[in-house]
Every structure is written in structure tokens, then in C-alpha cells.
Design a protein around this motif. Structure first.
Motif, PDB file in Angstrom:
ATOM      1  N   LYS A 299       0.835  -1.187   0.000  1.00 20.78           N
ATOM      2  CA  LYS A 299       0.000   0.000   0.000  1.00 20.78           C
ATOM      3  C   LYS A 299       0.880   1.251   0.000  1.00 20.78           C
ATOM      4  O   LYS A 299       1.954   1.265   0.592  1.00 20.78           O
ATOM      5  CB  LYS A 299      -0.926   0.023   1.214  1.00 20.78           C
ATOM      6  N   ASP A 338       4.186  -1.079   3.673  1.00 23.75           N
ATOM      7  CA  ASP A 338       3.590   0.258   3.660  1.00 23.75           C
ATOM      8  C   ASP A 338       4.626   1.266   3.176  1.00 23.75           C
ATOM      9  O   ASP A 338       5.718   1.381   3.747  1.00 23.75           O
ATOM     10  CB  ASP A 338       3.105   0.655   5.052  1.00 23.75           C
ATOM     11  N   ARG A 340       5.038   5.159   2.782  1.00 21.93           N
ATOM     12  CA  ARG A 340       4.443   6.421   3.244  1.00 21.93           C
ATOM     13  C   ARG A 340       5.316   7.590   2.804  1.00 21.93           C
ATOM     14  O   ARG A 340       6.531   7.579   3.027  1.00 21.93           O
ATOM     15  CB  ARG A 340       4.284   6.431   4.760  1.00 21.93           C
TER      16      ARG A 340
END
Length: 418
Positions: A299, A338, A340
Motif C-alpha cells: 500500500k 507500507d 508512506r
């Protein structure tokens, strides 16, 4: 908390330390000279007072006009005698040495001389100390200017060294002037630049030659395998062909990784604005098949709007690809990755689950051909991903760090300069 004077001095610039040394040396030498003068002046005035001659007089017969002071006049003459003048002789006619009034007169003269002596010494010390401090400050200012003139060639060397990079190694200091220590330092620096220029030029030639001499034979070998072992094949040869093609593909990937590492070590020649959020999403889409095979979810999260940096778009894409692939490849079934991006803090963080990594082995992961785990010859990867990522980050003036997670896996943080 006590402060060490050596620690405070070491924090000052070299020019300030040099100027302070000039002022301190002047102050110490001036104080020693002042103490020497005061001691000798005190000793000399005591000797002059002891050598005074006085004659006793009776009070009724006392006439002040009968006394004469040679070498000075009045109280000012006594003060001059206290400093450095010749002895002052007091003379008078006296009827006898046992007169009480004569003793009183002599005692008053002695007290007056001592008071004048002490006042003269005190004034001399006071104004000499004031002059010494003023001159010490002047010596500090003059030392600052002289130090600046003396260190001007060093400043020129520093400025030239900052401007010289891998792409401008042909520049030289070529310092002119007398053959002193600074001139020899500049000549040594130029000689070092000669060696560095030859070394980088040799590396460029190696990269250019390796790109042709290594990749071309592998492409020819792959074509021969595909044509020579075309279907249909006897039983068993198809598996051999697939193994040889896989080995050929691995060798080609390794050569591409090494060439990319060499290119990133050379720095970035031209930059342009790159939106890292789009690059991160594109990278996640390209690695989706690998993530699905390893059963890992990837993600991408963005905070504070789009994150735009200046750099080489191809190298930055390789940077994010290596970070994400490393997080997917060294993960566990059902884990996550993840990515970010924080535009306000100019940071990109890649967090993944996976095996536990000790803090002592984190730095080893950025070394070429180093991977977590005892199996260094595994079929997955060559141990160059994080090495290439750090090299690309440094070429863009960014910092790449890694921290182990308590639950397993790593947190890779990429910080760009604001």
C-alpha cells in the motif's frame, strides 16, 4: 557544570584562536614587564628614602626656608623621586641631634615620602594596567587582521575544493606566491586531484566497456539457447534449456545492477522535478505479481500533498523499486509493505513485516552482496538492492537509514534535504 577551557577554545575557529593567542601573549608579556617595573621602582624609591640626609633643628629656631630639596621641588619632586628620579637630599642646620622637635619633624617627612611613594606606585600600576588591557585588545584586533591575511590562501584552497566535484576534477588550485607551507599544501592537493581524475576516468571507461563487453555476449548466448533449443526437444533437454536461460537472466540482472551501482556512485549530472508519489504507485503496480506470489500486501500512503524532489527520474525510480522489492522479497506470508510519503517532512518510509533483524546487522545490509540470513547464495536477489538504494540516495543528497521493528522486519527511511 564546569566548563573545560580547552573545550571552549577548541570550539572557536582557527582564526579566532590565533587572534586570541596574540592578545593573550601580549597580555602575559605586558603583565610580566609591568611587574618587573613596579618591583624595581619600589626597590629604588626605598633605597632613595633610606639615603636621605636630615639635620635636627630646635622648634624656635626652625625656619622652613633653611631646607632645600635637590633633584625635585615640593610634593611633585618627591613623587618624581618615588618613580625614577635621583635622590632628594634634605639639609638644615640643627643645634643638636637630641632635640624632640627635630624627631617629630623627621617622622613627618618620612610619612610624607612614603605616602607619595605609595600613591605614585598605585597610580603607575593603575594606568599601566589600563593601558595594558587597551593595548591587548588592540593586539587582538590586529592579530585578527593579520591572521585573516595569513589564512587567505587557506580560504582560497577551501573555496576551490568545495567547487571541485567529479565532473570538474580538471580544475586545479595553481596557487601562486612564495614556496612556503601553504604553497606546498596546494601543490599536494593538485597532485591528489590528478590521481582522482585518473581514477574516475578509469572507472568511466570500465563502465562503458563493461556495458558492451558483458551484456552483448549474454544477449548472444540467450539467443543461441532460444534458437538452438527450440521446441520440440528430447525429454530432459527442455529442463536444461530453462535452467540455462534462468542462469543467463540472473547474470544479466547482476551486470545491470553492478552498472547501476557504478552509475549512481558517479553522482547526478542533470536533475528535474520528480513526483515521488506517482513513482511509488507505479513501482507498487509493477511489483504486484511478486507481492501476490509472496502473499504480501503493498500500500502507498501520501501525506501533506504531492512530494516533489529534484533528481534523476530513472535513478529515483530504481531507488523506490529496490526499496519496495526488498520489502516484498524479505517478508513473510500474509505480511504487508507500507510506503508512506510525507511532503512536509520530505521523507519516504518503507515499512515491512518479516524476520527479526538485530540492530548490529542493520548496517551490513547496505554492503554489496550482503543479505539477511545465513544463505548468501539463495536464488532470490544478489544482495545489491539496498547498496544501490543508498548510493542513489547519496547521489541526490538524501539520507537512507534502517531501523529494525520489534515485531520483525525493517523500517527504511529516506530523508531528502528540504
Amino acid at each position: 557544570m564546569s566548563l573545560d577551557p580547552r573545550t571552549l577554545t577548541s570550539r572557536l575557529p582557527f582564526r579566532a584562536r590565533l587572534a586570541t593567542s596574540f592578545a593573550g601573549l601580549f597580555l602575559v608579556v605586558g603583565a610580566a614587564l609591568l611587574a618587573f617595573v613596579v618591583v624595581l621602582a619600589r626597590h629604588g624609591t626605598v633605597q632613595h628614602v633610606q639615603s636621605m640626609q636630615a639635620m635636627y633643628v630646635d622648634t624656635p629656631a626652625f625656619d622652613p626656608s633653611q631646607f632645600s630639596v635637590t633633584g625635585a621641588t615640593g610634593a611633585a619632586g618627591a613623587a618624581g623621586a618615588a618613580g625614577a628620579a635621583g635622590p632628594a637630599h634634605l639639609s638644615a642646620a640643627a643645634p643638636g641631634p637630641n632635640s624632640l622637635s627635630g624627631a617629630v619633624l623627621l617622622q613627618k617627612i618620612d610619612q610624607t615620602v612614603r605616602a607619595v611613594q605609595d600613591t605614585a606606585l598605585r597610580e603607575m600600576v593603575l594606568w599601566s594596567a589600563v593601558g595594558l588591557v587597551v593595548l591587548a585588545l588592540a593586539a587582538g584586533v590586529l592579530g585578527w587582521r593579520l591572521a585573516g591575511r595569513a589564512l587567505r590562501p587557506v580560504a582560497a584552497i577551501t573555496g576551490a575544493a568545495r567547487q571541485i566535484s567529479e565532473e570538474s576534477l580538471h580544475q586545479r588550485l595553481s596557487l601562486t606566491g612564495p614556496d612556503d607551507e601553504l604553497h606546498r599544501l596546494a601543490d599536494t592537493f593538485d597532485t591528489m586531484l590528478d590521481r582522482l581524475e585518473k581514477s574516475f576516468e578509469s572507472q568511466r571507461r570500465f563502465v562503458a566497456n563493461a556495458s558492451h563487453e558483458l551484456k552483448t555476449p549474454l544477449a548472444v548466448q540467450r539467443t543461441c539457447l532460444q534458437v538452438g533449443f527450440a521446441d520440440p526437444l528430447p525429454e530432459g533437454l527442455a529442463e536444461v534449456r530453462d535452467d540455462m536461460l534462468a542462469a543467463n537472466h540472473e547474470a544479466e540482472q547482476l551486470i545491470n545492477a553492478l552498472l547501476l551501482l557504478a552509475r549512481s556512485d558517479r553522482g547526478v549530472e542533470a536533475t528535474e522535478p520528480v513526483e515521488l508519489g506517482g513513482v511509488a504507485r507505479l513501482t507498487a503496480a509493477e511489483l504486484a505479481p511478486l507481492a501476490a506470489t509472496n502473499e504480501v500486501g503493498v500500500k502507498v500512503f501520501e501525506a501533506a500533498g504531492p512530494m516533489v524532489v529534484h533528481g534523476d527520474p530513472i535513478l529515483l525510480r530504481h531507488l523506490l523499486t529496490n526499496l519496495t522489492r526488498n520489502a516484498v522479497q524479505y517478508n513473510r506470508r500474509g505480511g504487508f509493505v507500507d510506503v508512506r510519503l510525507d511532503a512536509a517532512a520530505a521523507t519516504l518510509t518503507v515499512t515491512n513485516t518479516g524476520p527479526h533483524v538485530s540492530s548490529e546487522k542493520v548496517l551490513d545490509l547496505f554492503e554489496p552482496f550482503r543479505r539477511h540470513g545465513p544463505d548468501r547464495t539463495a536464488q532470490s536477489g544478489h544482495g545489491l538492492g539496498l547498496s544501490i538504494a543508498r548510493s542513489i540516495a547519496e547521489a541526490h543528497g538524501a539520507e537512507l537509514t534502517a531501523q529494525p521493528r520489534a515485531e520483525g522486519g525493517l523500517v527504511l527511511t529516506l530523508r531528502f534535504k528540504p
